[in-house]
Design an enzyme around this catalytic site. Structure first.
Site, PDB file in Angstrom:
ATOM      1  N   LYS A   1      33.341  46.974  51.519  1.00  0.00           N
ATOM      2  CA  LYS A   1      33.169  47.032  52.972  1.00  0.00           C
ATOM      3  C   LYS A   1      31.887  47.755  53.367  1.00  0.00           C
ATOM      4  CE  LYS A   1      37.939  46.160  54.176  1.00  0.00           C
ATOM      5  NZ  LYS A   1      38.559  46.037  52.826  1.00  0.00           N
TER       6      LYS A   1
HETATM    7  C1  LIG Z   1      39.340  44.985  52.388  1.00  0.00           C
HETATM    8  C2  LIG Z   1      39.559  44.859  50.920  1.00  0.00           C
HETATM    9  C3  LIG Z   1      39.982  43.649  50.315  1.00  0.00           C
HETATM   10  C4  LIG Z   1      40.320  42.413  51.146  1.00  0.00           C
HETATM   11  O1  LIG Z   1      39.185  41.840  51.746  1.00  0.00           O
HETATM   12  P1  LIG Z   1      39.364  40.795  52.944  1.00  0.00           P
HETATM   13  O2  LIG Z   1      37.992  40.505  53.427  1.00  0.00           O
HETATM   14  O3  LIG Z   1      40.197  41.499  53.968  1.00  0.00           O
HETATM   15  O4  LIG Z   1      40.048  39.593  52.378  1.00  0.00           O
HETATM   16  C5  LIG Z   1      40.084  43.595  48.946  1.00  0.00           C
HETATM   17  N1  LIG Z   1      39.837  44.678  48.172  1.00  0.00           N
HETATM   18  C6  LIG Z   1      39.444  45.862  48.713  1.00  0.00           C
HETATM   19  C7  LIG Z   1      39.212  47.009  47.814  1.00  0.00           C
HETATM   20  C8  LIG Z   1      39.279  45.997  50.096  1.00  0.00           C
HETATM   21  O5  LIG Z   1      38.897  47.182  50.616  1.00  0.00           O
END
Ligand SMILES: *Cc1c(COP(=O)(O)O)cnc(C)c1O
Length: 462
Positions: free
Chosen positions: A112
Site C-alpha cells: 500500500k
Molecule cells: C491490502 C492488502 C492486500 C489486498 O489487496 P487488495 O488491493 O485489497 O486486493 C493483500 N495483502 C496485503 C498485505 C495487504 O495489505
C-alpha cells in the site's frame, strides 16, 4: 482524460477531481473514460529504466493536464525516496520460471505504500495550488492506516485521522500508526471492531454539515489514483522478465480487488499478460464468484492473512463494469441486489471475467505449510498473504510462461503467523529496528459519532 462513474449518474471529473473526491456521488467508483494505450515500442523502451521513470511514463497519460511534467517528476521523486531498496519493487526468483515481486520495501512494509506515498504528494501539490486544505478520515484493519499516516505526516495542507479497532491490530501495525510525531496525523483506537470503524467513517461522510465543515476526504482503496499507481509495477516487473517480447502471468493475493484490478488496466493498456490469478484466503467470495457461484456475502472469518479478510470486495465493482460492457445501469442494479445479500453474474459477463481472471483459494493450514515449504525450497521467508499467492500460483501456472507472484507485505509485519509456520521470528528491517523503542501517541475513543466529530473538529490545524 475524463473519469466516469461505474453507476453512470455522477458528473465526469478530471484525474485530480476524481482523486480528491474518492467515491462518486452516485455511490459508484470512478474509472477512466478511455484506457490509454502503450505500443509494443513504448513498452520495450521501459527496459532498464528506474522505477521512478517507469512510473512517469506509465501514469502520465492518466493525469491529463492536471500536473505539469516537472511537477509530476518531482512528486514521484519524493514519493519513492523513502524506500529501502534501490529498485523499489525488486524481483526474486523462487523456482524455475516463478518469481516473487517484493512490494514491501516501503516505509510501512506493505504494497500500500506504493500508492499511498504517491497520492500523499499528489494531494499536497494539488491542494497547495488550489489554496485548500482537507481532513482525511479513514478506517483500517492495519495496513491502510499505517500507510496513510506515513504518507501524509508533515504535509501542510492535510490532517489525517485513522480509526482502528482497539486491541485488534498487530503491535507492529499499531506502532506504525502511533509513533510518527508529526502533529497533523492522529491514530484513534476505537472501542469497537473494524466494521464499526468503517461504519463511523461512513456516518461522518453522510453528515454533510460535518463533511463540508472540515472538508472531509477519503483515501481508501477505491480511490482511482491509488489503483493507477499500482499499474506501474506490473510494467516494471514484466519488462524485467522479457515483455513485450513474451507474455508474463501474475498471481495476486486479493481482498478489495484494487491490486489485481491494476493488473487488468495494465493488460488493457497493452502489456502482454497471459494469466491474472486472484488468490483468496478462506474468505473466498471472489473465488466462488469467478467459479460461477454468484456473488453472495457470507460471514467474515478472521484469518492469519487479515488484510484479505473481506465480505464485500469494493473494487470488484470496477471489474463488473468492464465485464458488463460498460453498462452502468446493469452495475447499479447489481449493487442494489448486493445490498440485500448478493447477485448472480450474467453468462456473458461471467465469460468476460473468465477470459481475464483465474482464481483459487488457500486455507489456513495450506498458508502455514507454504511458508514452511518455501523456506526449505529457496530460503525465502513469506508473509501469510504472499504465501497464499505462492500456493495458488503453483496450482495455476503454465510452466512455459513466467509467473510473478506479488509479495504484498514483509514477513516481519505478521511475525506471529510466520513463527507458527516455521519457528522463525522475522526481524524488522534496519530502518525500522527501533520501532519498539519509539514513544506512542494514540487516543482511545468511544464508538460514538458525536464524540468522534468533536475530537476531529478540535484537533484539525487551523
Ligand atoms: C491490502 C492488502 C492486500 C489486498 O489487496 P487488495 O488491493 O485489497 O486486493 C493483500 N495483502 C496485503 C498485505 C495487504 O495489505
Amino acid at each position: 482524460m475524463k473519469y466516469i462513474s461505474t453507476r453512470g449518474q455522477a458528473p465526469e471529473l478530471s484525474f485530480e477531481e476524481a482523486m480528491l473526491t474518492g467515491l462518486a456521488r452516485d455511490g459508484g467508483l470512478y474509472v477512466p473514460a478511455e484506457i490509454p494505450q502503450m505500443s509494443h515500442d513504448d513498452i520495450a523502451a521501459l527496459s532498464g529504466l528506474s522505477y521512478e521513470e517507469t512510473t512517469f511514463r506509465v501514469m502520465r497519460p492518466f493525469l491529463g493536464d492536471c500536473f505539469t511534467d516537472d511537477e509530476f517528476r518531482d512528486i514521484i521523486a519524493k514519493a519513492y525516496a523513502g524506500f529501502d531498496h534501490a529498485a523499489q519493487a525488486p524481483l526474486k526468483q523462487l523456482a524455475p520460471n516463478h518469481f516473487l515481486l517484493e512490494l514491501f520495501h516501503g516505509p510501512t512494509l506493505a504494497f500500500k505504500d506504493f500508492a499511498m506515498q504517491l497520492i500523499g504528494q499528489l494531494f499536497q501539490s494539488a491542494l497547495a495550488r488550489r489554496g485548500e486544505r482537507v481532513t482525511i478520515v479513514g478506517a483500517t484493519s492495519g495496513d491502510t492506516g499505517s500507510a496513510a499516516i506515513e504518507a501524509f505526516k508533515g504535509l501542510s495542507n492535510v490532517d489525517v485521522f485513522i480509526l482502528y479497532p482497539h486491541g485488534r491490530v498487530s503491535e507492529v501495525q499499531r506502532r506504525q500508526m502511533s509513533t510518527p510525531a508529526e502533529a497533523n496525523v492522529h491514530a484513534l483506537a476505537l472501542d469497537g471492531d473494524f466494521d464499526e470503524c468503517q461504519a463511523r467513517v461512513k456516518d461522518m461522510f453522510n453528515d454533510f454539515d460535518f463533511r463540508d465543515g472540515v472538508k472531509l476526504a477519503g483515501v481508501n482503496s477505491i480511490n482511482i489514483a491509488r489503483v493507477l499507481a499500482q499499474v506501474v509495477y506490473y510494467f516494471s516487473s514484466a519488462v524485467s522478465l522479457g515483455a513485450p517480447h513474451r507474455k508474463i502471468s501474475f498471481t495476486v493475493p486479493t481482498g478489495n480487488f484494487g491490486d489485481i484490478f491494476a493488473g487488468y488496466i495494465a493488460k488493457q493498456m497493452g502489456l502482454p499478460i497471459d494469466q491474472l490469478v486472484v488468490a483468496t484466503n478462506q474468505n473466498d467470495i471472489l473465488h466462488r464468484c469467478l467459479d460461477g457461484q454468484g456473488y453472495y456475502k457470507g460471514e467474515t472469518i478472521p484469518s492469519i492473512s487479515p488484510s484479505m479478510d473481506i465480505q464485500v470486495s469494493s473494487n470488484f465493482e470496477r471489474a463488473l463494469y468492464f465485464a458488463y460492457g460498460r453498462d452502468s445501469g446493469a452495475v447499479a442494479q447489481l449493487m442494489d441486489e448486493l445490498a440485500s445479500g448478493g447477485f448472480d453474474v450474467s453468462q456473458g459477463a461471467l465469460q468476460a471475467l473468465s477470459e481475464t481472471y483465474d482464481s483459487g483459494r488457500c486455507s489456513e493450514a495450506e498458508t502455514l505449510a507454504t511458508i514452511k515449504a518455501q523456506l526449505a525450497a529457496s530460503g525465502d521467508l513469506l508473509c501469510p498473504h504472499g504465501a497464499i499467492g505462492v500456493k495458488v500460483a503453483g496450482e495455476h501456472r503454465n510452466p512455459a510462461v513466467p509467473m510473478v507472484t506479488l509479495a504484498t507485505a514483509h514477513p516481519a509485519k505478521f511475525p506471529a503467523a510466520v513463527k507458527d509456520a516455521c519457528g522463525i521470528h522475522p526481524p524488522l528491517p534496519t530502518q525500522m529496528s527501533d520501532l519498539y523503542d519509539r514513544s506512542e501517541r494514540v487516543t482511545r475513543i468511544a464508538n460514538d459519532l458525536t464524540t468522534l466529530e468533536e475530537h476531529i473538529r478540535k484537533h484539525i490545524s487551523k
